[in-house]
Structure formats: C-alpha cells, structure tokens
Design an enzyme around this catalytic site. Structure first.
Site, PDB file in Angstrom:
ATOM      1  CD1 TRP A 186       4.854 -15.143  23.085  1.00  0.00           C
ATOM      2  CD2 TRP A 186       3.971 -17.051  23.766  1.00  0.00           C
ATOM      3  NE1 TRP A 186       4.778 -15.962  22.174  1.00  0.00           N
ATOM      4  CE2 TRP A 186       4.447 -17.290  22.451  1.00  0.00           C
ATOM      5  CE3 TRP A 186       2.961 -18.036  24.310  1.00  0.00           C
ATOM      6  CZ2 TRP A 186       4.258 -18.360  21.920  1.00  0.00           C
ATOM      7  CZ3 TRP A 186       3.243 -19.390  23.643  1.00  0.00           C
ATOM      8  CH2 TRP A 186       3.698 -19.407  22.529  1.00  0.00           C
ATOM      9  CG  HIS A 242       6.137 -15.138  35.280  1.00  0.00           C
ATOM     10  ND1 HIS A 242       5.642 -14.183  34.258  1.00  0.00           N
ATOM     11  CD2 HIS A 242       5.085 -16.267  35.094  1.00  0.00           C
ATOM     12  CE1 HIS A 242       4.867 -14.707  33.708  1.00  0.00           C
ATOM     13  NE2 HIS A 242       4.303 -15.907  34.051  1.00  0.00           N
ATOM     14  CD  GLU A 289       0.235 -21.651  34.405  1.00  0.00           C
ATOM     15  OE1 GLU A 289      -0.135 -22.321  35.017  1.00  0.00           O
ATOM     16  OE2 GLU A 289       0.036 -20.399  34.133  1.00  0.00           O
TER      17      GLU A 289
END
Length: 178
Positions: free
Chosen positions: A14, A9, A84
């Site tokens: 973050w 991605h 994830e």
C-alpha cells in the site's frame, strides 16, 4: 539518561499504491524485506546496541523487526500499543486525499470507524513513560509512520501543522534521548 531507537517498517504494497494503511495489514514488498535486512546490517556496522526490539503486531512491522533481529541477535517481542492508528473509513484511500488531510487536523475526534489522534498519543505516551522508567535498558521500537509522529511529539514540541506533516522514510532509524 536513557534513550530509545525508533524504526519505521519497510516498504509495503500500500505504500507503493499510495494508500493509507493504518491498522489494515499491508505486507512488505520484496524491497521492504531488503530494506529491513540492510537496516539490520547498518545497526551492526554502526554498533547500535539495544536490549530488546519491541514491534507492532501488524505484519509489516513484525516482519521488519524479525529481519533486524535475525541479523543483529537482538531479541524481539510484540508490543500491541505500537499498532498503527486506526484511520477508520480512510484506510485504503489515497494518502494525499484532501478530505483525509482535513480530517487529520481533528485530534480529538475519532475517525469514523477508527480512533482519534489523542487516543493513539495516550497509548504511545504511556509506553514511552514506562520505557523512560527503565533507564538501564535500551529499546528499539519498530512501528509505523503515524506512531513515528507520536514518538517525535513526545520528545519535541510541535505545532499542529508540524505534527500532521511529520514523517520518516521506510526503515529509517531515529534515536531519542529521555
């Protein structure tokens, strides 16, 4: 012989803050959206063909996949197994924390509140085995850096240290041949 493409991605909030995202939903930055659009253009320009995009349900992967799909016309579908790894108590903490790096070497133990590396490998290896069984189809997987590590290990022998340190950049694309 079939093959797949793997894409990480685009940049997230973050990522910029150097925090572990894991299964926590951290949105793309504007740069992350732009990276996804640029990758879509690159896929078109290089003539990369795929029958379908499979993407993680987390927004950072979904949004990246949708940007690519809009540009390339490749249909996209959510694939929950591409989520994830859940890093449990480590999510939201610094990526370069010493204790996290040490804990990351324990492949069999679930992270406190999360899942083990082996559990992640099981779900990704099962998905890849299914895709391998469809050599007439080409898939573009859009997911996360931890998933990139697992995919790479499916196709390549790696030491524990190589596995733990492997990673790809935001919106990098890799081809893997079955």
């Amino acid at each position: 012989m079939g093959h797949i493409y793997f894409v990480r991605h685009g940049q997230t909030v973050w990522n910029v803050e150097n925090k572990i995202c894991g299964s926590t939903d951290s949105p793309l930055t504007e740069l992350g959206h732009e990276q996804a659009r640029q990758l879509g253009q690159k896929i078109l320009a290089e003539g990369i063909l795929a029958d379908r995009i499979l993407y993680s349900p987390l927004s950072r992967a979904r949004d990246t996949a949708m940007e690519i799909s809009a540009i390339t016309g490749i249909p996209a579908m959510e694939e929950k197994r591409l989520t994830e790894q859940n890093f449990g108590k480590w999510e939201g903490t610094p990526r370069d924390g010493r204790d996290f790096r040490e804990d990351k070497r324990n492949f069999v133990t679930d992270f406190e509140g999360g899942e083990s590396m082996l559990r992640v490998c099981q779900r990704i290896y099962n998905l890849l085995d299914e895709l391998k069984g469809q050599p007439e189809k080409v898939y573009l997987l859009v997911a996360h850096n931890g998933i990139a590590r697992v995919v790479h290990s499916y196709f390549n022998n790696m030491s524990n240290e190589e596995y733990a340190s492997f990673g790809i950049g935001n919106c990098a694309i890799c081809r893997y041949d079955f």
